[in-house]
Design an enzyme around this catalytic site. Structure first.
Site, PDB file in Angstrom:
ATOM      1  N   LYS A 176      37.651  -3.492  50.289  1.00 27.44           N
ATOM      2  CA  LYS A 176      39.025  -3.719  49.834  1.00 27.44           C
ATOM      3  C   LYS A 176      39.050  -3.757  48.304  1.00 27.44           C
ATOM      4  CE  LYS A 176      41.645  -7.203  48.776  1.00 27.44           C
ATOM      5  NZ  LYS A 176      42.500  -6.598  47.751  1.00 27.44           N
ATOM      6  N   SER A 229      38.038 -13.296  40.269  1.00 24.38           N
ATOM      7  CA  SER A 229      38.292 -14.584  39.617  1.00 24.38           C
ATOM      8  C   SER A 229      37.456 -15.687  40.260  1.00 24.38           C
ATOM      9  CB  SER A 229      39.772 -14.931  39.710  1.00 24.38           C
ATOM     10  OG  SER A 229      40.075 -15.330  41.031  1.00 24.38           O
ATOM     11  N   GLU A 250      30.427 -12.509  41.841  1.00 24.53           N
ATOM     12  CA  GLU A 250      30.380 -12.416  40.382  1.00 24.53           C
ATOM     13  C   GLU A 250      31.741 -12.864  39.887  1.00 24.53           C
ATOM     14  OE1 GLU A 250      27.962 -11.977  38.467  1.00 24.53           O
ATOM     15  OE2 GLU A 250      26.567 -11.504  40.085  1.00 24.53           O
ATOM     16  N   CYS A 284      34.308  -9.197  32.659  1.00 28.50           N
ATOM     17  CA  CYS A 284      33.790 -10.560  32.795  1.00 28.50           C
ATOM     18  C   CYS A 284      32.694 -10.795  31.765  1.00 28.50           C
ATOM     19  CB  CYS A 284      33.309 -10.832  34.209  1.00 28.50           C
ATOM     20  SG  CYS A 284      32.040  -9.720  34.748  1.00 28.50           S
TER      21      CYS A 284
HETATM   22  C1  UN1 Z   1      29.635  -4.442  31.836  1.00 26.89           C
HETATM   23  O1  UN1 Z   1      29.460  -5.404  31.082  1.00 26.89           O
HETATM   24  O2  UN1 Z   1      29.596  -3.279  31.426  1.00 26.89           O
HETATM   25  O3  UN1 Z   1      33.689  -7.587  36.132  1.00 26.89           O
HETATM   26  C2  UN1 Z   1      29.859  -4.631  33.268  1.00 26.89           C
HETATM   27  C3  UN1 Z   1      32.947  -7.360  35.181  1.00 26.89           C
HETATM   28  C4  UN1 Z   1      31.452  -7.310  35.431  1.00 26.89           C
HETATM   29  C5  UN1 Z   1      30.846  -6.026  35.036  1.00 26.89           C
HETATM   30  C6  UN1 Z   1      30.581  -5.905  33.597  1.00 26.89           C
HETATM   31  N1  UN1 Z   1      31.185  -7.565  36.838  1.00 26.89           N
HETATM   32  O4  UN1 Z   1      33.410  -7.172  34.076  1.00 26.89           O
END
Ligand code: UN1
Length: 481
Positions: A176, A229, A250, A284
């Protein structure tokens, strides 16, 4: 818009129109332009998708890993061949610049290729036995039908680095994606289908949180990989834990760049600009905190503010543009709301902070690149705004700078700028993060090495490289006599 692309679900190898609520992705630079539209999946579609993934899982698990990998390698070629057009679609649907969009599509191909070659790598271990005539083998097996839930900010790269390992290790997937970027999800699913992925091995359902909840709560889902989130990640983890289902999550970051007195000044300015403002700060891993030692702070902040002020903000498909919009009006309001709170709490605005009032930048979901200096306690130091906003603080020395960098409930990534080896080693020792960049920006990740956060940024085994195997397989210890 007549040229909006049609959104469909992929279930058991068939592309179906959803029978759920209508859904459309819009161009965040020009929200009146619909990029793709159609209907969401229904709960019945989720059931069908999970059933299809379950049915496909036995024969896919028995398919030799080299054959599974060959499908990923062929899909990598399809993705790469379409990098220009899909990169443009990505920029139009997500809002990052065209160059970044193309780069991300190429990165997805690179990830597919890395995992496509997994069959050539070591797959298990052998231990000695305390008993004569015996060896102890550690072998790996797929988990089953897994759920993959992906965010808007890397519409093809993040899905690739979850789906590629899931598939190559023999799992089947129900995916999803975020409803803001469904077109790019369809592109990746098309590439895998064109490469010959058998029906049911990858299923795509498009929908908002009720669809996500139906998927993660489904009794036949064996594991869940999520990026997004912190609030959603924690609620998925809580409900999955109650059912004994493993989760790889993550989540948030509030990543610091630390610039010490002895840093290469030009390099550090360039890299902090990229970390803070590339992808409009919507990573992130983006740099949202900046810590400067006293001796260079004034000069660094003045140069950085001038560069941020000069950034070309506008239509992401225009070659001259350096920064596009944020993803939605809600995201834009949330970021300006956070800035309003910061101003009430007494931060010093060095550049940005004000909405755009004229032209395209007033029409789209744009946020001005913003740098504030924090001297009193302020929420902007701890809360993730997920936009082009950088909060700076000063430190007396390297020790205080590292302590400030650790002053966060998150611990995804950090960047440290120094030319002093002793200080670099101290950073390696003291900074509590999952990814540390010395003399490069806080974002960026290679597919062959682990990626993920410390503290409250991540949960479960990390992603990519050999770490992905920890999550997408379980081990059988074989006493072989
Ligand atoms: C990156 O730093 O190129 O959601 C990847 C995000 C991370 C991936 C970052 N899971 O931004």
């Amino acid at each position: 818009m007549t040229d909006a692309k049609e959104l469909r679900q992929l279930i058991a190898g068939q592309w179906r129109s959803g029978a759920g609520d209508s859904v459309a992705s819009v161009n965040p630079a020009q929200p009146s332009v619909v990029v793709a539209e159609g209907n969401c999946a229904t709960i019945a579609d989720v059931d069908d998708a999970v059933a299809a993934a379950g049915e496909a899982s036995v024969s896919w698990a028995r398919t030799p890993i080299h054959q599974r990998g060959a499908v990923l390698l062929d899909a990598a070629a399809v993705v790469e061949r379409n990098a220009l057009s899909w990169g443009l679609e990505l920029a139009t649907e997500e809002g990052k610049t065209k160059a970044e969009g193309i780069g991300e599509v190429e990165r997805a191909a690179q990830i597919l290729r890395y995992f496509g070659n997994e069959g050539d790598r070591q797959t298990g271990e052998i231990f000695a036995s305390p008993r004569a005539g015996e060896q102890i083998l550690l072998t790996r097996k797929p988990i089953g039908a897994v759920a993959v839930i992906t965010p808007f900010n890397f519409p093809i790269a993040i899905p690739a680095w979850k789906i590629a390992p899931a598939l190559v290790y023999g799992n089947t997937v129900v995916w999803k994606p975020a409803t803001t970027v469904p077109l790019l999800a369809i592109r990746l699913a098309e590439a895998l289908t064109e490469a010959g992925l058998p029906p049911g091995v990858l299923n795509l359902v498009i929908g908002d949180s009720p669809i996500g909840e139906a998927l993660v709560d489904h009794a036949d889902i064996a594991a869940i990989s999520f990026t997004g989130s912190t609030a959603v990640g924690r609620s998925i983890a809580a409900s999955a834990a109650a059912r004994g289902v493993p989760v790889q999550a993550e989540m948030g970051g509030k990543n610091a760049a630390v610039v010490l007195d002895d840093a290469d000044f030009e390099l550090a300015v360039d890299q902090v600009m990229l970390g803070a403002f590339r992808s409009t700060g919507q990573k992130c891993t983006a740099t949202s905190r900046l810590i400067l030692t006293e001796r260079i702070a004034d000069r660094f902040l003045a140069e950085l503010a001038a560069r941020a002020e000069a950034l070309v903000v506008g239509d992401p498909t225009d070659d001259a543009t350096q920064m596009g919009p944020v993803i939605t009006g809600a995201a834009q309001r949330n970021i300006y709301g956070g800035l309003g709170t910061a101003m009430n709490q007494g931060v010093d605005v060095l550049t940005g902070g004000e909405p755009y009032f004229k032209g395209l930048r007033a029409e789209g979901f744009f946020v001005a690149p913003t740098i504030v200096e924090v001297t009193e306690p302020a929420d902007i130091w701890s809360d993730e705004l997920f936009g082009p906003v950088l909060a700076a603080r000063r430190a007396a020395d390297a020790d205080e700078a590292f302590a400030l960098a650790n002053d966060s409930e998150f611990g995804l990534s950090a960047a440290v700028f120094t030319q002093d080896l002793t200080r670099a080693l101290a950073a390696v020792e003291y900074l509590d993060v999952g990814v540390l960049h010395i003399n490069s920006e806080s974002a960026g990740a290679d597919p062959h090495v682990p990626f993920g956060g410390a503290k409250k940024s991540g949960l479960g085994p990390k992603e990519q490289g050999t770490a992905a195997r920890e999550f997408f397989t379980h081990t059988t210890t074989v006493y072989l006599r």
